[in-house]
Scaffold this motif. Structure first.
Motif, PDB file in Angstrom:
ATOM      1  N   THR A 341       0.832  -1.205   0.000  1.00  0.00           N
ATOM      2  CA  THR A 341       0.000   0.000   0.000  1.00  0.00           C
ATOM      3  C   THR A 341       0.867   1.256   0.000  1.00  0.00           C
ATOM      4  OG1 THR A 341      -1.780  -1.136   1.150  1.00  0.00           O
ATOM      5  CG2 THR A 341      -1.785   1.267   1.237  1.00  0.00           C
ATOM      6  N   GLU A 342       1.907   1.268   0.831  1.00  0.00           N
ATOM      7  CA  GLU A 342       2.804   2.425   0.897  1.00  0.00           C
ATOM      8  C   GLU A 342       3.546   2.624  -0.422  1.00  0.00           C
ATOM      9  OE1 GLU A 342       4.221   2.646   5.510  1.00  0.00           O
ATOM     10  OE2 GLU A 342       4.832   0.878   4.357  1.00  0.00           O
ATOM     11  N   ARG A 343       4.006   1.558  -1.011  1.00  0.00           N
ATOM     12  CA  ARG A 343       4.748   1.662  -2.265  1.00  0.00           C
ATOM     13  C   ARG A 343       3.826   2.111  -3.398  1.00  0.00           C
ATOM     14  NH1 ARG A 343       9.492  -1.394  -3.011  1.00  0.00           N
ATOM     15  NH2 ARG A 343       8.603  -2.776  -4.591  1.00  0.00           N
ATOM     16  N   ALA A 344       2.581   1.657  -3.379  1.00  0.00           N
ATOM     17  CA  ALA A 344       1.623   2.094  -4.403  1.00  0.00           C
ATOM     18  C   ALA A 344       1.388   3.595  -4.301  1.00  0.00           C
ATOM     19  CB  ALA A 344       0.317   1.338  -4.264  1.00  0.00           C
ATOM     20  N   MET A 345       1.269   4.106  -3.082  1.00  0.00           N
ATOM     21  CA  MET A 345       1.082   5.532  -2.891  1.00  0.00           C
ATOM     22  C   MET A 345       2.282   6.311  -3.405  1.00  0.00           C
ATOM     23  SD  MET A 345       1.987   8.345  -0.932  1.00  0.00           S
ATOM     24  CE  MET A 345       2.653   7.691   0.598  1.00  0.00           C
ATOM     25  N   MET A 346       3.479   5.837  -3.078  1.00  0.00           N
ATOM     26  CA  MET A 346       4.683   6.554  -3.486  1.00  0.00           C
ATOM     27  C   MET A 346       4.883   6.536  -4.992  1.00  0.00           C
ATOM     28  SD  MET A 346       7.518   5.947  -0.500  1.00  0.00           S
ATOM     29  CE  MET A 346       7.219   4.208  -0.188  1.00  0.00           C
ATOM     30  N   ARG A 347       4.466   5.482  -5.654  1.00  0.00           N
ATOM     31  CA  ARG A 347       4.604   5.453  -7.115  1.00  0.00           C
ATOM     32  C   ARG A 347       3.942   6.676  -7.756  1.00  0.00           C
ATOM     33  NH1 ARG A 347       4.074  -0.184  -6.538  1.00  0.00           N
ATOM     34  NH2 ARG A 347       1.813  -0.203  -6.874  1.00  0.00           N
ATOM     35  N   HIS A 348       2.878   7.155  -7.143  1.00  0.00           N
ATOM     36  CA  HIS A 348       2.123   8.250  -7.741  1.00  0.00           C
ATOM     37  C   HIS A 348       2.316   9.593  -7.049  1.00  0.00           C
ATOM     38  CE1 HIS A 348      -0.139   5.477 -10.335  1.00  0.00           C
ATOM     39  NE2 HIS A 348      -0.048   4.642  -9.316  1.00  0.00           N
ATOM     40  N   PHE A 349       2.677   9.594  -5.760  1.00  0.00           N
ATOM     41  CA  PHE A 349       2.634  10.843  -5.004  1.00  0.00           C
ATOM     42  C   PHE A 349       3.923  11.189  -4.275  1.00  0.00           C
ATOM     43  CE2 PHE A 349      -1.766   9.191  -5.162  1.00  0.00           C
ATOM     44  CZ  PHE A 349      -2.351  10.221  -5.899  1.00  0.00           C
ATOM     45  N   SER A 350       4.986  10.434  -4.456  1.00  0.00           N
ATOM     46  CA  SER A 350       6.241  10.750  -3.782  1.00  0.00           C
ATOM     47  C   SER A 350       6.816  12.070  -4.289  1.00  0.00           C
ATOM     48  CB  SER A 350       7.253   9.633  -4.038  1.00  0.00           C
ATOM     49  OG  SER A 350       8.551  10.053  -3.679  1.00  0.00           O
ATOM     50  N   TYR A 351       7.415  12.832  -3.355  1.00  0.00           N
ATOM     51  CA  TYR A 351       8.121  14.049  -3.756  1.00  0.00           C
ATOM     52  C   TYR A 351       9.226  13.758  -4.768  1.00  0.00           C
ATOM     53  CZ  TYR A 351       6.170  17.318  -0.255  1.00  0.00           C
ATOM     54  OH  TYR A 351       5.363  18.146   0.483  1.00  0.00           O
ATOM     55  N   SER A 352       9.806  12.582  -4.702  1.00  0.00           N
ATOM     56  CA  SER A 352      10.880  12.269  -5.654  1.00  0.00           C
ATOM     57  C   SER A 352      10.348  12.118  -7.074  1.00  0.00           C
ATOM     58  CB  SER A 352      11.640  11.013  -5.232  1.00  0.00           C
ATOM     59  OG  SER A 352      10.818   9.866  -5.338  1.00  0.00           O
ATOM     60  N   ASP A 353       9.035  11.951  -7.213  1.00  0.00           N
ATOM     61  CA  ASP A 353       8.355  11.992  -8.508  1.00  0.00           C
ATOM     62  C   ASP A 353       9.007  11.072  -9.538  1.00  0.00           C
ATOM     63  OD1 ASP A 353       6.190  13.204 -10.078  1.00  0.00           O
ATOM     64  OD2 ASP A 353       7.790  14.069 -11.290  1.00  0.00           O
ATOM     65  N   ARG A 354       9.264   9.853  -9.137  1.00  0.00           N
ATOM     66  CA  ARG A 354       9.911   8.942 -10.078  1.00  0.00           C
ATOM     67  C   ARG A 354       8.968   8.497 -11.198  1.00  0.00           C
ATOM     68  NH1 ARG A 354      14.859   8.326  -8.497  1.00  0.00           N
ATOM     69  NH2 ARG A 354      15.214   6.768 -10.095  1.00  0.00           N
ATOM     70  N   ILE A 355       7.736   8.887 -11.104  1.00  0.00           N
ATOM     71  CA  ILE A 355       6.812   8.682 -12.218  1.00  0.00           C
ATOM     72  C   ILE A 355       7.264   9.464 -13.445  1.00  0.00           C
ATOM     73  CG2 ILE A 355       5.192  10.583 -11.725  1.00  0.00           C
ATOM     74  CD1 ILE A 355       2.892   8.613 -12.262  1.00  0.00           C
ATOM     75  N   ARG A 356       8.110  10.480 -13.246  1.00  0.00           N
ATOM     76  CA  ARG A 356       8.573  11.303 -14.376  1.00  0.00           C
ATOM     77  C   ARG A 356       9.343  10.487 -15.404  1.00  0.00           C
ATOM     78  NH1 ARG A 356      12.304  12.112 -10.256  1.00  0.00           N
ATOM     79  NH2 ARG A 356      14.508  12.347 -10.823  1.00  0.00           N
ATOM     80  N   TYR A 357       9.929   9.382 -14.967  1.00  0.00           N
ATOM     81  CA  TYR A 357      10.675   8.544 -15.899  1.00  0.00           C
ATOM     82  C   TYR A 357       9.765   7.838 -16.897  1.00  0.00           C
ATOM     83  CZ  TYR A 357      14.758   9.042 -12.854  1.00  0.00           C
ATOM     84  OH  TYR A 357      15.810   9.545 -12.126  1.00  0.00           O
ATOM     85  N   TYR A 358       8.478   7.831 -16.622  1.00  0.00           N
ATOM     86  CA  TYR A 358       7.560   7.008 -17.419  1.00  0.00           C
ATOM     87  C   TYR A 358       6.701   7.802 -18.395  1.00  0.00           C
ATOM     88  CZ  TYR A 358       9.010   3.422 -14.162  1.00  0.00           C
ATOM     89  OH  TYR A 358       9.781   2.545 -13.433  1.00  0.00           O
ATOM     90  N   TRP A 359       6.698   9.125 -18.309  1.00  0.00           N
ATOM     91  CA  TRP A 359       5.886   9.900 -19.251  1.00  0.00           C
ATOM     92  C   TRP A 359       6.296   9.703 -20.705  1.00  0.00           C
ATOM     93  CZ3 TRP A 359       1.521  11.040 -17.289  1.00  0.00           C
ATOM     94  CH2 TRP A 359       1.383  11.446 -15.966  1.00  0.00           C
ATOM     95  N   PRO A 360       7.579   9.443 -21.024  1.00  0.00           N
ATOM     96  CA  PRO A 360       7.916   9.207 -22.433  1.00  0.00           C
ATOM     97  C   PRO A 360       7.451   7.856 -22.987  1.00  0.00           C
ATOM     98  CG  PRO A 360       9.842   9.988 -21.188  1.00  0.00           C
ATOM     99  CD  PRO A 360       8.794   9.592 -20.196  1.00  0.00           C
ATOM    100  N   VAL A 361       7.010   6.931 -22.119  1.00  0.00           N
ATOM    101  CA  VAL A 361       6.590   5.602 -22.573  1.00  0.00           C
ATOM    102  C   VAL A 361       5.334   5.732 -23.432  1.00  0.00           C
ATOM    103  CG1 VAL A 361       5.770   3.334 -21.800  1.00  0.00           C
ATOM    104  CG2 VAL A 361       7.625   4.495 -20.563  1.00  0.00           C
ATOM    105  N   ALA A 362       5.264   4.940 -24.507  1.00  0.00           N
ATOM    106  CA  ALA A 362       4.171   5.069 -25.475  1.00  0.00           C
ATOM    107  C   ALA A 362       2.800   4.958 -24.828  1.00  0.00           C
ATOM    108  CB  ALA A 362       4.332   4.024 -26.578  1.00  0.00           C
ATOM    109  N   GLU A 363       2.619   4.001 -23.924  1.00  0.00           N
ATOM    110  CA  GLU A 363       1.320   3.821 -23.276  1.00  0.00           C
ATOM    111  C   GLU A 363       0.955   5.029 -22.412  1.00  0.00           C
ATOM    112  OE1 GLU A 363       3.028  -0.217 -24.136  1.00  0.00           O
ATOM    113  OE2 GLU A 363       3.776   1.674 -23.278  1.00  0.00           O
TER     114      GLU A 363
END
Length: 426
Positions: A341-363
């Motif tokens: 649950t904690e890791r799922a939250m961080m995937r989307h809302f962490s200050y480190s914003d590691r979701i930024r690595y995925y915006w270039p992905v085609a999907e």
């Protein structure tokens, strides 16, 4: 040869106009558009930077080489009507970091190819960072070896300058922890760079440059990366405290022509950012904070789209991003601790914003496009803006901002840019 805009940045304080400059460290197109729109009316230059992980000869996680990034940035500027002559291209953490799993000789050879590509493409601010150990070496190298490797890369850069309309580059030296990519844990109290350490980095790097006959290149070293006491973890931000940094700031008087570059200024308050510039930390790096704002706005629009058009898409943008991140966990897995649950939250809302690595992905691009296509031409009701994009509500009510999806998303990033613009002007 044209003069580099940053050549005299150490003299900016105390005169009209800019006293510092934000460094927009991203390859996200909409974030760059927002930065251009915010900066355009000010007359200030705009510094945008790509890291060694984002952009390199192998494509980085964006798939772009330095020449690709240059063309990409110029195309955005031309479309927005932002003058190319006010655009500064920078390369960040240029060194062996992407290849540090290799032996040093191989990793440095890769780094030489990379910095040659950045220089040849006309990047005019180059951060030399060879502080990280490679295979079989300590995690962090000592000052002398770091400086020797940095000078080696500077020599390669100088041999590959494009000339023409591109000014000779300025160089940034020094490093800080954490390495590119961000912190991996909650951050507590930070240890600031000591004045002695800053001056030692400057002195040993100068000696290494002169040893290679790079006196002219060292005269274009304008900045030193230090830790002024700012950082963020997954859940918290360490705020700048000016009083704690006064001894470090005073060290600038012993290094004429130098300013400090502060990394990880994301999420600092507007007043903290201004205090950093006034204390000599004239270059303010920001990246994840901007893409965090973009993601925040898109997720608000995602919820609005479900209110207005329930079930019209196969999946929401958040569901798409969850699938994309789970399918390729390398860019987040080791950074996020806790239960599922904690890791799922961080995937989307962490200050480190590691979701930024995925915006270039085609999907991810397709999911973002589907969201904007669904909301295209829609005047979003004010109550929904208040509920899901509350920070934009007052501007919409006052007629300063159109209640349209793209305008709302870009405005969120522009709003954060205004903090950095405010901080960088007397």
């Amino acid at each position: 040869m044209p003069t580099n805009i940053l050549h005299d940045i150490s003299d900016w304080r105390g005169r009209a106009g800019a006293s510092g400059i934000p460094s927009i460290c991203t390859a996200h197109p909409q974030v760059l558009v927002a930065a251009m729109r915010a900066t355009a009316p000010t007359g200030l230059p705009l510094l945008i930077e790509a890291t060694c992980n984002q952009v390199n000869q192998d494509g980085g996680y964006t798939g772009m080489t330095p020449a690709d990034y240059r063309d990409f940035a110029f195309a955005l500027a031309d479309k927005e009507g932002f003058p190319r002559e006010r655009l500064i291209l920078g390369g960040d953490h240029l060194g062996p970091n992407p290849w540090k799993a290799l032996p040093a000789q191989e990793a440095m050879a890769k780094a030489e190819v990379m910095i040659a590509a950045f220089a040849a493409a006309g990047f005019t601010k180059l951060h030399l960072d060879c502080s990280m150990g490679c295979k079989g070496e300590p995690v962090a190298l000592d000052d002398k070896e770091t400086a020797v490797r940095a000078a080696r890369l500077a020599e390669v850069a100088e041999a590959n300058l494009p000339g023409g309309d591109f000014p000779a580059p300025v160089y940034i030296i020094g490093t800080e922890v954490p390495i590119p990519g961000g912190a991996m844990e909650e951050i507590g109290e930070l240890e600031l760079t000591t004045p002695a350490a800053a001056k030692t980095t400057h002195a040993v790097t100068k000696a290494a440059f002169l040893e290679r006959g790079l006196g002219d290149a060292f005269s274009r070293v304008v900045g030193l990366v230090v830790q002024p006491g700012v950082e963020y973890g997954n859940h918290n931000v360490v705020d700048y405290v000016s009083a704690k940094a006064q001894d470090l700031s005073a060290a600038l008087s012993d290094m004429p022509g130098i300013v400090f570059e502060a990394h990880s200024t994301d999420y600092q308050t507007r007043d903290n950012l201004r205090a950093l510039v006034r204390d000599g930390f004239a270059i303010l790096k920001v990246g994840p904070g901007l893409t965090f704002r973009w993601r925040e706005s898109l997720y608000g629009l995602d919820l609005i789209a479900e209110e207005l058009f329930p079930g019209k898409r196969d999946k929401t943008l958040r569901e798409t991003m969850e699938e994309v991140m789970l399918a390729a966990p390398a860019n987040w897995d080791r950074y996020y601790e806790g239960d599922d649950t904690e890791r799922a939250m961080m995937r989307h809302f962490s200050y480190s914003d590691r979701i930024r690595y995925y915006w270039p992905v085609a999907e991810a691009r397709a999911g973002e496009k589907a969201l904007f296509d669904l909301l295209a031409g829609v005047e979003i009701p004010e109550p929904l803006i208040g509920a899901y994009l509350g920070a934009r509500y007052e501007d919409v009510r006052a007629g300063r901002l159109a209640p349209k999806a793209e305008d709302l998303a870009l405005a969120a990033v522009e709003d954060l840019m205004q903090d950095y613009i405010f901080a960088s002007r007397d």
